[in-house]
Enzyme design. Structure first.
Site, mmCIF file in Angstrom:
data_model
loop_
_atom_site.group_PDB
_atom_site.id
_atom_site.type_symbol
_atom_site.label_atom_id
_atom_site.label_comp_id
_atom_site.label_asym_id
_atom_site.label_seq_id
_atom_site.Cartn_x
_atom_site.Cartn_y
_atom_site.Cartn_z
ATOM 1 N N ASP A 94 37.391 47.927 37.467
ATOM 2 C CA ASP A 94 38.186 48.300 38.718
ATOM 3 C C ASP A 94 37.697 47.495 39.828
ATOM 4 O O ASP A 94 36.778 47.814 40.456
ATOM 5 C CB ASP A 94 37.920 49.816 38.921
ATOM 6 N N TYR A 140 43.768 61.191 54.333
ATOM 7 C CA TYR A 140 42.491 61.686 54.361
ATOM 8 C C TYR A 140 42.292 62.184 55.884
ATOM 9 O O TYR A 140 41.167 61.961 56.629
ATOM 10 C CB TYR A 140 41.377 60.661 53.968
ATOM 11 N N TYR A 189 35.003 56.067 42.320
ATOM 12 C CA TYR A 189 36.379 56.380 42.790
ATOM 13 C C TYR A 189 37.461 55.344 42.248
ATOM 14 O O TYR A 189 37.200 54.277 42.622
ATOM 15 C CB TYR A 189 36.332 56.357 44.560
ATOM 16 N N LYS A 234 44.060 45.986 47.047
ATOM 17 C CA LYS A 234 43.571 45.604 48.305
ATOM 18 C C LYS A 234 43.665 44.192 48.793
ATOM 19 O O LYS A 234 44.479 43.792 49.227
ATOM 20 C CB LYS A 234 42.104 46.145 48.373
HETATM 21 C C1 LIG Z 1 40.743 52.030 47.092
HETATM 22 C C2 LIG Z 1 40.658 51.914 45.673
HETATM 23 C C3 LIG Z 1 41.403 52.247 44.715
HETATM 24 C C4 LIG Z 1 42.539 52.850 45.019
HETATM 25 O O1 LIG Z 1 43.714 51.872 45.667
HETATM 26 P P1 LIG Z 1 44.883 52.387 46.510
HETATM 27 O O2 LIG Z 1 45.511 51.089 46.653
HETATM 28 O O3 LIG Z 1 44.303 53.030 47.687
HETATM 29 O O4 LIG Z 1 45.719 53.346 45.695
HETATM 30 C C5 LIG Z 1 41.110 52.232 43.389
HETATM 31 N N1 LIG Z 1 39.880 51.854 42.968
HETATM 32 C C6 LIG Z 1 38.991 51.380 43.807
HETATM 33 C C7 LIG Z 1 37.612 50.660 43.307
HETATM 34 C C8 LIG Z 1 39.367 51.417 45.334
HETATM 35 O O5 LIG Z 1 38.325 50.955 46.083
#
Ligand SMILES: *Cc1c(COP(=O)(O)O)cnc(C)c1O
Length: 427
Positions: free
Chosen positions: A238, A15, A142, A267
């Site tokens: 998600d 980015y 996202y 994460k």
């Molecule tokens: C960061 C994020 C992703 C992608 O995760 P990466 O480990 O960066 O590929 C997917 N969904 C959400 C909600 C996110 O915040």
């Protein structure tokens, strides 16, 4: 040549527009909320290093467990083989995930956790001999940067060069305050249209992170999920950003009445120590792949699926979530945020203050639209970095999302910097 000068000779950063890029800051050490650079400057990590860090940097307990694991077993093929940490982690995740979750599929990051979730859902309908490949997602969502994840993400600037290659998805507005009815009406219209053949609804529960920490209420999302259940549409939560305490509960889904069919995690899964993704699903979904017909197998896997070192880091992070102290810290941060939000409400030029758990966000009023490309972004970032506070605004949206070990004094450093910034804008 300095490390940072060498860096930009060779390394392409995420980015980042690399033309005339500022030299990156070289971090050599982390401790709690602090990141320490090669010149011994200390930076307060108020965004948990892109939302991943839960317990502070270089946490001694996680470091110890990772070190023990890497000396014992660093990796093993995960088909035909397993190892104790993968099993321990699955057991412990299923204990804290929504009740209906029964199986864990490991991958490497948030995007792959989403890819796996989408494949599970689409193949579920295929295996059931009721193919329904239509997908509904939130308009500004996202879900990651791989092609499937991009396809279900909002069609903004990030995905523009690839738009012609993304699969079709039906987008609805997120049920943000004031839009709840529109959101539900849009979902109803799409699910009632049998031509669209919808089998999957994917969403970021309660907070759309990359969209600019846009928040909605649990009851509004519950209505959408309930309608999906009524129409026999699978739901994918998600929880890549919202999981592991961020919203004040273990998962954002814990604020809801309805359970999702599939959950994506990454994460905070390892406490932010290393890359690991996991996708969980209900027994109903898992069972649809059990067959004498080999074609019904989930043909997905990564070289490092279920990596023992990553699983050990995740188990060590869960040890810390077992401590009452962690949850008291999460509550304390939430209540500090609430008090600071009250102060912010009185400041001119501050709009749309919102908070869920440990995340506080607000917008700077702007003549330009609120977006990632808002021209105020660079000057905001610079102001804070000069004061050794890492806050990476999403356009004109400023947010704090700290590691849970942050003290009140450290939080106040961030708040004071924000107040200082707002005062500098007032003139
Ligand atoms: C960061 C994020 C992703 C992608 O995760 P990466 O480990 O960066 O590929 C997917 N969904 C959400 C909600 C996110 O915040």
């Amino acid at each position: 040549m300095s490390i940072s000068a060498k860096d930009i000779e060779m390394i392409w950063h995420p980015y980042t527009q690399m033309k005339n890029v500022d030299l990156p800051i070289v971090i050599v050490k982390g401790e709690g909320v602090w990141l320490i650079d090669e010149n011994d400057n200390k930076y307060l990590d108020a965004i948990s290093s892109w939302w991943v860090n839960s317990h502070g940097h270089a946490h001694p307990h996680i470091a110890k467990k990772v070190s023990e694991q890497v000396k014992t077993l660093e990796h093993v093929i995960f088909a035909g083989f397993t190892h104790p940490k993968a099993v321990e982690l699955a057991e412990r995740l299923l204990r804290v995930l929504p009740m209906n979750q029964s199986s864990i599929f490991y991958s490497d990051n948030g995007s792959t956790a989403v890819e796996v979730a989408l494949k599970m859902s689409i193949q579920y309908w295929e295996n059931k001999k009721k193919p329904k490949n239509g997908i509904v997602a939130f308009r500004d969502s996202y879900h990651g940067d791989t092609f499937g994840a991009m396809s279900v993400s909002g069609r903004g600037a990030f995905v523009k060069p690839f738009e012609s290659m993304l699969f079709d998805v039906q987008f609805i507005d997120a049920p943000i305050p004031g839009k709840e009815k529109d959101s539900l009406a849009q979902l109803e219209a799409i699910l009632d249209n049998s031509n669209l053949n919808i089998g999957t609804f994917i969403y970021e529960p309660l907070i759309q992170g990359a969209a600019g920490m846009v928040m909605h209420q649990p009851d509004a999302l519950d209505l959408l999920i309930a309608f999906c259940k009524k129409k026999n549409v699978l739901t994918i939560a998600d929880e890549v950003m919202t999981g592991f305490g961020r919203t004040g509960k273990f998962f954002a889904s814990d604020h809801l009445a309805a359970n999702p069919d599939i959950v994506c995690m990454s994460k905070g899964l390892t406490g932010g120590t290393m890359a690991l993704g996991a996708t969980s699903c209900s027994r109903e979904i898992f069972s649809a792949f059990l067959s004498d017909d080999k074609q019904k197998t989930l043909f997905h896997g990564h070289s490092f699926t279920g990596n023992p070192v990553a699983c050990a880091a995740a188990c060590a992070s869960l040890d810390l979530f077992d401590l009452e102290e962690t949850w008291l810290n999460i509550e304390r941060i939430s209540s500090c945020h609430r008090q600071f939000a009250e102060k912010l409400a009185k400041v001119e030029g501050v709009e749309n203050i919102r908070q869920t758990g440990t995340i506080l966000a607000f917008e700077l009023s702007s003549d330009e639209e609120t977006s990632y490309f808002n021209p105020k972004r660079d000057s905001i970032y610079k102001f804070f970095i000069e004061r050794k506070i890492i806050l990476r605004p999403l356009g004109n949206v400023i947010y704090i999302l700290p590691p849970y070990c942050i003290t009140n004094d450290e939080l106040n450093l961030a708040y004071t910097a924000i107040t200082g910034f707002l005062e500098s804008q007032a003139t």
